[in-house]
Motif scaffolding. Structure first.
Motif, PDB file in Angstrom:
ATOM      1  N   SER A 110       0.883  -1.152   0.000  1.00 50.88           N
ATOM      2  CA  SER A 110       0.000   0.000   0.000  1.00 50.88           C
ATOM      3  C   SER A 110       0.930   1.213   0.000  1.00 50.88           C
ATOM      4  O   SER A 110       1.561   1.511   1.013  1.00 50.88           O
ATOM      5  N   ALA A 111       1.016   1.876  -1.134  1.00 54.08           N
ATOM      6  CA  ALA A 111       1.991   2.955  -1.310  1.00 54.08           C
ATOM      7  C   ALA A 111       1.317   4.316  -1.237  1.00 54.08           C
ATOM      8  O   ALA A 111       0.234   4.504  -1.793  1.00 54.08           O
ATOM      9  N   GLN A 112       1.968   5.255  -0.554  1.00 50.91           N
ATOM     10  CA  GLN A 112       1.469   6.614  -0.609  1.00 50.91           C
ATOM     11  C   GLN A 112       1.542   7.081  -2.057  1.00 50.91           C
ATOM     12  O   GLN A 112       2.547   6.868  -2.737  1.00 50.91           O
ATOM     13  N   LYS A 113       0.476   7.685  -2.518  1.00 52.23           N
ATOM     14  CA  LYS A 113       0.335   8.057  -3.933  1.00 52.23           C
ATOM     15  C   LYS A 113       1.540   8.846  -4.452  1.00 52.23           C
ATOM     16  O   LYS A 113       2.036   8.582  -5.538  1.00 52.23           O
ATOM     17  N   TYR A 114       2.042   9.790  -3.662  1.00 53.85           N
ATOM     18  CA  TYR A 114       3.143  10.629  -4.131  1.00 53.85           C
ATOM     19  C   TYR A 114       4.417   9.825  -4.384  1.00 53.85           C
ATOM     20  O   TYR A 114       5.292  10.253  -5.126  1.00 53.85           O
ATOM     21  N   ALA A 115       4.525   8.624  -3.785  1.00 52.36           N
ATOM     22  CA  ALA A 115       5.751   7.827  -3.892  1.00 52.36           C
ATOM     23  C   ALA A 115       5.660   6.722  -4.950  1.00 52.36           C
ATOM     24  O   ALA A 115       6.577   5.905  -5.057  1.00 52.36           O
ATOM     25  N   CYS A 116       4.604   6.700  -5.739  1.00 44.90           N
ATOM     26  CA  CYS A 116       4.425   5.624  -6.730  1.00 44.90           C
ATOM     27  C   CYS A 116       5.629   5.469  -7.653  1.00 44.90           C
ATOM     28  O   CYS A 116       6.028   4.343  -7.962  1.00 44.90           O
ATOM     29  N   SER A 117       6.207   6.553  -8.101  1.00 43.85           N
ATOM     30  CA  SER A 117       7.324   6.448  -9.050  1.00 43.85           C
ATOM     31  C   SER A 117       8.520   5.739  -8.420  1.00 43.85           C
ATOM     32  O   SER A 117       9.244   5.007  -9.103  1.00 43.85           O
ATOM     33  N   CYS A 126       0.770  -0.421 -10.272  1.00 38.29           N
ATOM     34  CA  CYS A 126      -0.497  -0.105  -9.604  1.00 38.29           C
ATOM     35  C   CYS A 126      -1.548  -1.128 -10.008  1.00 38.29           C
ATOM     36  O   CYS A 126      -1.668  -1.463 -11.181  1.00 38.29           O
ATOM     37  N   THR A 127      -2.303  -1.586  -9.016  1.00 35.31           N
ATOM     38  CA  THR A 127      -3.342  -2.592  -9.300  1.00 35.31           C
ATOM     39  C   THR A 127      -4.720  -2.151  -8.819  1.00 35.31           C
ATOM     40  O   THR A 127      -5.691  -2.862  -9.058  1.00 35.31           O
ATOM     41  N   GLU A 128      -4.820  -1.023  -8.147  1.00 33.97           N
ATOM     42  CA  GLU A 128      -6.107  -0.513  -7.676  1.00 33.97           C
ATOM     43  C   GLU A 128      -6.117   0.996  -7.778  1.00 33.97           C
ATOM     44  O   GLU A 128      -5.069   1.640  -7.774  1.00 33.97           O
ATOM     45  N   ASP A 129      -7.321   1.547  -7.826  1.00 31.91           N
ATOM     46  CA  ASP A 129      -7.468   2.995  -7.832  1.00 31.91           C
ATOM     47  C   ASP A 129      -7.065   3.576  -6.481  1.00 31.91           C
ATOM     48  O   ASP A 129      -7.007   2.873  -5.473  1.00 31.91           O
ATOM     49  N   GLU A 130      -6.859   4.858  -6.486  1.00 33.42           N
ATOM     50  CA  GLU A 130      -6.470   5.570  -5.269  1.00 33.42           C
ATOM     51  C   GLU A 130      -7.542   5.423  -4.188  1.00 33.42           C
ATOM     52  O   GLU A 130      -8.736   5.402  -4.463  1.00 33.42           O
ATOM     53  N   HIS A 138      -3.425   6.710  -1.078  1.00 32.99           N
ATOM     54  CA  HIS A 138      -2.599   5.528  -1.299  1.00 32.99           C
ATOM     55  C   HIS A 138      -3.069   4.804  -2.552  1.00 32.99           C
ATOM     56  O   HIS A 138      -4.196   5.018  -3.008  1.00 32.99           O
ATOM     57  N   VAL A 139      -2.225   3.926  -3.073  1.00 32.47           N
ATOM     58  CA  VAL A 139      -2.608   2.993  -4.136  1.00 32.47           C
ATOM     59  C   VAL A 139      -2.036   1.620  -3.785  1.00 32.47           C
ATOM     60  O   VAL A 139      -0.976   1.522  -3.164  1.00 32.47           O
TER      61      VAL A 139
END
Length: 149
Positions: A110-117, A126-130, A138-139
């Motif tokens: 479960s990643a904080q959205k800003y850290a996806c890269s 990514c496998t799920e919406d925010e 998160h995503v």
């Protein structure tokens, strides 16, 4: 920078206190997010960190399958010295540890959205919406480990 890998039961009291202090400093204080960091999952985890003469500079924990997710998982990723490769190095170590210690074939985080890269750079997708977790976007991300990992 020294790499340390220890199962919870191998950690000294001082190491555990420093880990908790760093996690709370980042996730609770810096991100202004009151949540229960000590969630009961640490005892089954491997704790991986990079340390120098000033103390822990980067940290993550590796959880076995059927703990937080059906897959093994990485979490509580912090890097005090940002944008200098410590988090990427630690993620790669965590992936290898999940494969070695738990026989993991895949990982879910479960990643904080800003850290996806950051996570995409080491192979997560990514496998799920925010969604919101503790009030922070998160995503869900997953990774299939290469054969022979």
């Amino acid at each position: 920078m020294e790499l340390i890998v220890k199962h919870f039961k191998e950690l000294t009291t001082e190491e555990l206190m420093e880990i908790y202090r760093q996690r709370i400093a980042v996730f609770v204080v810096e991100q202004n997010c009151p949540y229960q960091d000590v969630d009961g999952l640490d005892p089954c985890a491997y704790h991986v960190y990079l340390r120098d003469e000033e103390g822990i500079q980067a940290y993550l924990r590796v959880l076995p399958q059927e703990t937080r997710y059906p897959d093994a998982s990485l979490g509580r990723v912090i890097s005090l010295k940002r944008r200098c490769g410590l988090a990427t190095r630690l993620l790669k170590e965590g992936i290898a540890i999940a494969a070695e210690k738990f026989g993991a074939k895949s990982l879910t985080i479960s990643a904080q959205k800003y850290a996806c890269s950051l996570y995409e750079k080491v192979g997560f997708v990514c496998t799920e919406d925010e969604y919101l977790e503790d009030g922070i976007p998160h995503v869900r991300m997953t990774m299939t480990l290469p054969f022979g990992s």
